[in-house]
Design a protein around this motif. Structure first.
Motif, PDB file in Angstrom:
ATOM      1  N   SER A   1     -18.136   5.107   4.424  1.00 25.12           N
ATOM      2  CA  SER A   1     -18.152   6.213   3.471  1.00 25.12           C
ATOM      3  C   SER A   1     -16.745   6.748   3.191  1.00 25.12           C
ATOM      4  O   SER A   1     -16.553   7.495   2.233  1.00 25.12           O
ATOM      5  CB  SER A   1     -19.039   7.342   4.011  1.00 25.12           C
ATOM      6  OG  SER A   1     -18.499   7.889   5.204  1.00 25.12           O
ATOM      7  N   TRP A   2     -15.753   6.357   4.048  1.00 26.38           N
ATOM      8  CA  TRP A   2     -14.392   6.824   3.808  1.00 26.38           C
ATOM      9  C   TRP A   2     -13.786   6.216   2.551  1.00 26.38           C
ATOM     10  O   TRP A   2     -12.914   6.793   1.949  1.00 26.38           O
ATOM     11  CB  TRP A   2     -13.504   6.450   4.997  1.00 26.38           C
ATOM     12  CG  TRP A   2     -13.677   7.313   6.208  1.00 26.38           C
ATOM     13  CD1 TRP A   2     -14.786   8.035   6.541  1.00 26.38           C
ATOM     14  CD2 TRP A   2     -12.717   7.534   7.235  1.00 26.38           C
ATOM     15  NE1 TRP A   2     -14.587   8.688   7.719  1.00 26.38           N
ATOM     16  CE2 TRP A   2     -13.311   8.400   8.183  1.00 26.38           C
ATOM     17  CE3 TRP A   2     -11.430   7.079   7.475  1.00 26.38           C
ATOM     18  CZ2 TRP A   2     -12.659   8.835   9.332  1.00 26.38           C
ATOM     19  CZ3 TRP A   2     -10.771   7.497   8.619  1.00 26.38           C
ATOM     20  CH2 TRP A   2     -11.380   8.375   9.538  1.00 26.38           C
ATOM     21  N   GLY A   3     -14.229   5.043   2.175  1.00 27.51           N
ATOM     22  CA  GLY A   3     -13.567   4.321   1.083  1.00 27.51           C
ATOM     23  C   GLY A   3     -12.366   3.569   1.641  1.00 27.51           C
ATOM     24  O   GLY A   3     -12.502   2.496   2.235  1.00 27.51           O
ATOM     25  N   VAL A   4     -11.146   4.081   1.468  1.00 24.87           N
ATOM     26  CA  VAL A   4      -9.941   3.467   2.023  1.00 24.87           C
ATOM     27  C   VAL A   4     -10.003   3.606   3.542  1.00 24.87           C
ATOM     28  O   VAL A   4     -10.167   4.699   4.073  1.00 24.87           O
ATOM     29  CB  VAL A   4      -8.676   4.139   1.473  1.00 24.87           C
ATOM     30  CG1 VAL A   4      -7.431   3.544   2.128  1.00 24.87           C
ATOM     31  CG2 VAL A   4      -8.610   3.980  -0.035  1.00 24.87           C
ATOM     32  N   ARG A   5      -9.817   2.450   4.242  1.00 20.06           N
ATOM     33  CA  ARG A   5      -9.967   2.480   5.698  1.00 20.06           C
ATOM     34  C   ARG A   5      -8.738   1.875   6.385  1.00 20.06           C
ATOM     35  O   ARG A   5      -8.405   0.694   6.193  1.00 20.06           O
ATOM     36  CB  ARG A   5     -11.214   1.712   6.120  1.00 20.06           C
ATOM     37  CG  ARG A   5     -12.485   2.277   5.493  1.00 20.06           C
ATOM     38  CD  ARG A   5     -13.704   1.579   6.019  1.00 20.06           C
ATOM     39  NE  ARG A   5     -13.909   1.860   7.425  1.00 20.06           N
ATOM     40  CZ  ARG A   5     -14.765   1.182   8.194  1.00 20.06           C
ATOM     41  NH1 ARG A   5     -15.444   0.176   7.689  1.00 20.06           N
ATOM     42  NH2 ARG A   5     -14.902   1.494   9.460  1.00 20.06           N
ATOM     43  N   PRO A   6      -8.050   2.649   7.189  1.00 20.07           N
ATOM     44  CA  PRO A   6      -6.903   2.111   7.952  1.00 20.07           C
ATOM     45  C   PRO A   6      -7.402   1.158   9.035  1.00 20.07           C
ATOM     46  O   PRO A   6      -8.534   1.275   9.517  1.00 20.07           O
ATOM     47  CB  PRO A   6      -6.279   3.364   8.579  1.00 20.07           C
ATOM     48  CG  PRO A   6      -6.865   4.527   7.826  1.00 20.07           C
ATOM     49  CD  PRO A   6      -8.213   4.092   7.375  1.00 20.07           C
ATOM     50  N   PHE A   7      -6.526   0.214   9.417  1.00 21.21           N
ATOM     51  CA  PHE A   7      -6.894  -0.668  10.522  1.00 21.21           C
ATOM     52  C   PHE A   7      -5.653  -0.994  11.348  1.00 21.21           C
ATOM     53  O   PHE A   7      -4.517  -0.888  10.887  1.00 21.21           O
ATOM     54  CB  PHE A   7      -7.558  -1.956  10.014  1.00 21.21           C
ATOM     55  CG  PHE A   7      -6.652  -2.871   9.229  1.00 21.21           C
ATOM     56  CD1 PHE A   7      -5.874  -3.849   9.859  1.00 21.21           C
ATOM     57  CD2 PHE A   7      -6.573  -2.777   7.833  1.00 21.21           C
ATOM     58  CE1 PHE A   7      -5.052  -4.688   9.122  1.00 21.21           C
ATOM     59  CE2 PHE A   7      -5.758  -3.602   7.106  1.00 21.21           C
ATOM     60  CZ  PHE A   7      -4.988  -4.568   7.743  1.00 21.21           C
ATOM     61  N   LEU A   8      -5.888  -1.369  12.606  1.00 23.94           N
ATOM     62  CA  LEU A   8      -4.854  -1.864  13.512  1.00 23.94           C
ATOM     63  C   LEU A   8      -5.169  -3.302  13.860  1.00 23.94           C
ATOM     64  O   LEU A   8      -6.346  -3.697  13.899  1.00 23.94           O
ATOM     65  CB  LEU A   8      -4.807  -1.017  14.786  1.00 23.94           C
ATOM     66  CG  LEU A   8      -4.443   0.470  14.599  1.00 23.94           C
ATOM     67  CD1 LEU A   8      -4.553   1.208  15.933  1.00 23.94           C
ATOM     68  CD2 LEU A   8      -3.039   0.597  14.027  1.00 23.94           C
ATOM     69  N   LEU A   9      -4.089  -4.112  14.145  1.00 21.51           N
ATOM     70  CA  LEU A   9      -4.274  -5.550  14.338  1.00 21.51           C
ATOM     71  C   LEU A   9      -3.478  -5.993  15.551  1.00 21.51           C
ATOM     72  O   LEU A   9      -2.324  -5.582  15.752  1.00 21.51           O
ATOM     73  CB  LEU A   9      -3.837  -6.296  13.088  1.00 21.51           C
ATOM     74  CG  LEU A   9      -3.857  -7.811  13.090  1.00 21.51           C
ATOM     75  CD1 LEU A   9      -4.198  -8.323  11.690  1.00 21.51           C
ATOM     76  CD2 LEU A   9      -2.490  -8.369  13.511  1.00 21.51           C
ATOM     77  N   ALA A  10      -4.071  -6.830  16.367  1.00 24.59           N
ATOM     78  CA  ALA A  10      -3.369  -7.494  17.476  1.00 24.59           C
ATOM     79  C   ALA A  10      -3.562  -8.999  17.306  1.00 24.59           C
ATOM     80  O   ALA A  10      -4.697  -9.459  17.085  1.00 24.59           O
ATOM     81  CB  ALA A  10      -3.924  -7.025  18.814  1.00 24.59           C
ATOM     82  N   ASN A  11      -2.470  -9.771  17.413  1.00 25.61           N
ATOM     83  CA  ASN A  11      -2.504 -11.198  17.112  1.00 25.61           C
ATOM     84  C   ASN A  11      -1.994 -12.005  18.297  1.00 25.61           C
ATOM     85  O   ASN A  11      -1.035 -11.637  18.971  1.00 25.61           O
ATOM     86  CB  ASN A  11      -1.645 -11.497  15.879  1.00 25.61           C
ATOM     87  CG  ASN A  11      -1.444 -12.982  15.644  1.00 25.61           C
ATOM     88  OD1 ASN A  11      -0.426 -13.549  16.071  1.00 25.61           O
ATOM     89  ND2 ASN A  11      -2.397 -13.603  14.968  1.00 25.61           N
TER      90      ASN A  11
END
Length: 501
Positions: A102-112
């Motif tokens: 429901s937020w629309g734009v969604r931040p994310f974190l990534l580990a590779n």
């Protein structure tokens, strides 16, 4: 040659897009393809970069990706023909997405974590690497998100001598897309539960739901709360479409509490659902023709009292004479029958068919124009009426062995005076009679004194003495057997005989 196939691979990675259809997947756990392009930076050097990821969201906030990447970095202090740092990686990303759809734009974190092969100075360097980064998923359509990402990459070099250090870092910044594939259930009813998980996909807007998307039903009666007019129905109670317990007879008492479930429509009931019985006689009011029966009374099917203490056939609640002799014929009111309505009951009435309006004596006979029932042996006319116009003044008694009238006798003579007033031209002989006790002479004198006493009393009540002829007959004219006390009582009497009119 190495460079050629690397470029081809890079172009394929940068251009790869697609949508694969797989029915039954949920929005939170759908697969996706994510191609991105951008730039790579390190110590002032930069070059192009491309990444292709294939991933899956495990839930709304966590997922993983398998990815392949290509980057090419021009090292500034080396000739362009030999100073390219070409890098191909294959690895896995763990992605943590913040918020919810429901937020629309969604931040994310990534580990590779990755394995790489690097072509630098005509040498191939293999090794592994790690990266940390983050970015944004920006929804464009139901299937497509814009992906903006930056990450820090640290490569570990396994072959020494060609580069001064065994680690090498680069920054990458990319912009790409995330193309979800598989059936997109969405959330058609807007209840916050994706279609793929929603067991009730047509829930009206604004209705509270459980995690399976079905409307809340707190009393578990099968009717959701937003439709339930009886939201606190006891567990296990069968209910109708409105969520209220069934009330088959429509009396306002649900079937599971109704002790009289077949009550006719419109009948008033008590808290048990049974028809009201106001007088408690066992017959409900709607069938009770006698709704005010006294408590404890025996009643019939109509609820009417059938108690009959005097056994005259008239129930007590209708009986105005509840202690009448059962041998005496009674009327509808339970009182001795008075067929001619002259106020004298039939069992005492010597003239039971007195014409209406005639004033009568205590024996029920009018002085003129009446028909007296004959006594045994009396002569009768053609109509069966006694020819002798003699009338007993019933109840006119005297004190023992005296000519003094009793108080009840005086009250009776008051009515006799009124009767005589109704017949002003009638002349009567006032007869005194005794039983056989005592001598004939004594009884004769006593009977005469008693006749005179009656005349004197009537004269005092306004009856002219000229109309009254007192005569004593002693014991000479009995009407009953003198051998019994009952017979003697009947023989002690006063009679009127009409001798003129």
């Amino acid at each position: 040659m190495l460079k050629s196939w690397k470029w081809v691979a890079g172009l394929l990675l940068l251009g790869a897009t697609g949508v694969v259809t797989a029915a039954g997947e949920d929005e939170d756990t759908r697969w996706y393809i994510s191609p991105s392009i951008g730039a790579v930076f390190s110590d002032g050097d930069f070059g192009p970069a491309g990444v292709l990821g294939i991933g899956r969201s495990i839930n709304n906030n966590f997922g993983f990706e398998l990815e392949a990447g290509y980057s090419e970095l021009d090292v500034g202090d080396l000739p362009s023909s030999t100073g390219k740092y070409e890098r191909i990686t294959v690895g896995m990303n763990l992605i943590g997405t913040m918020g919810n759809p429901s937020w629309g734009v969604r931040p994310f974190l990534l580990a590779n974590l990755n394995a790489h092969t690097i072509d630098f100075l005509d040498e191939t360097l293999d090794g592994g690497g790690v990266a940390l980064g983050g970015g944004l998923f920006i929804p464009m359509t139901k299937r497509w998100d814009l992906r903006v990402e930056s990450r820090y990459n640290l490569d570990f070099i396994s072959k020494e001598g060609i580069v001064p250090e065994d680690t090498f870092y680069v920054w990458t910044a990319t912009v790409g897309a995330r193309a979800k594939f598989g059936a997109d259930p969405g959330d058609d009813d807007g209840d916050g539960v994706p279609n793929g998980k929603d067991k009730c996909p047509d829930t009206p807007k604004g209705v509270q739901v459980y995690s399976d998307g079905c409307p809340i039903d707190l009393d578990q009666d099968g009717v959701p709360d937003y439709l339930d007019k009886c939201p606190n129905t006891p567990p296990g109670s069968p209910v109708d479409a409105s969520g209220c317990p069934f009330d088959s007879d429509g009396d306002g008492v649900p079937d599971h509490l109704d002790q009289c479930p077949g009550t006719p429509a419109g009948v008033r009931v008590d808290g048990r659902g049974c028809p009201i019985d106001s007088d408690g006689d066992g017959i409900p009011d709607y069938l009770d023709r006698c709704p005010d029966t006294k408590p404890g009374s025996a009643v019939n099917a109509q609820g009417c009292d059938i108690s009959d203490k005097d056994g005259d056939g008239i129930p007590d609640h209708l009986d105005k004479c509840p202690n009448s002799d059962p041998k005496i014929k009674v009327g509808p009111d339970g009182c001795p029958l008075d067929s001619d309505g002259d106020g004298i009951p039939d069992y005492l009435d010597e003239c039971p068919n007195t014409p209406p309006g005639l004033k009568v004596l205590p024996n029920g006979c009018a002085l003129v124009g009446d028909c007296r029932k004959p006594r045994a042996g009396e002569a009768v006319d053609a109509n069966g009426c006694a020819l002798d116009q003699r009338f007993i003044l019933r109840g006119v008694k005297f004190e023992f062995d005296s000519d003094k009238l009793t108080k009840p006798a005086e009250l009776i003579l008051n009515d006799v005076a009124d009767t005589l007033a109704a017949y002003p031209d009638v002349v009567v002989e006032v007869q005194g009679h005794t039983d056989s006790l005592g001598t004939d002479a004594y009884n004769l004198g006593l009977s005469e004194r008693r006749a005179i006493s009656v005349k004197r009393y009537l004269d005092g009540r306004g009856v002219s003495g000229n109309r009254l002829r007192p005569v004593g007959y002693g014991e000479t004219a009995p009407i009953a057997d003198n051998s019994t006390a009952e017979g003697q009582e009947e023989n002690r009497r006063v009679e009127f005989r009409v001798i003129g009119n």
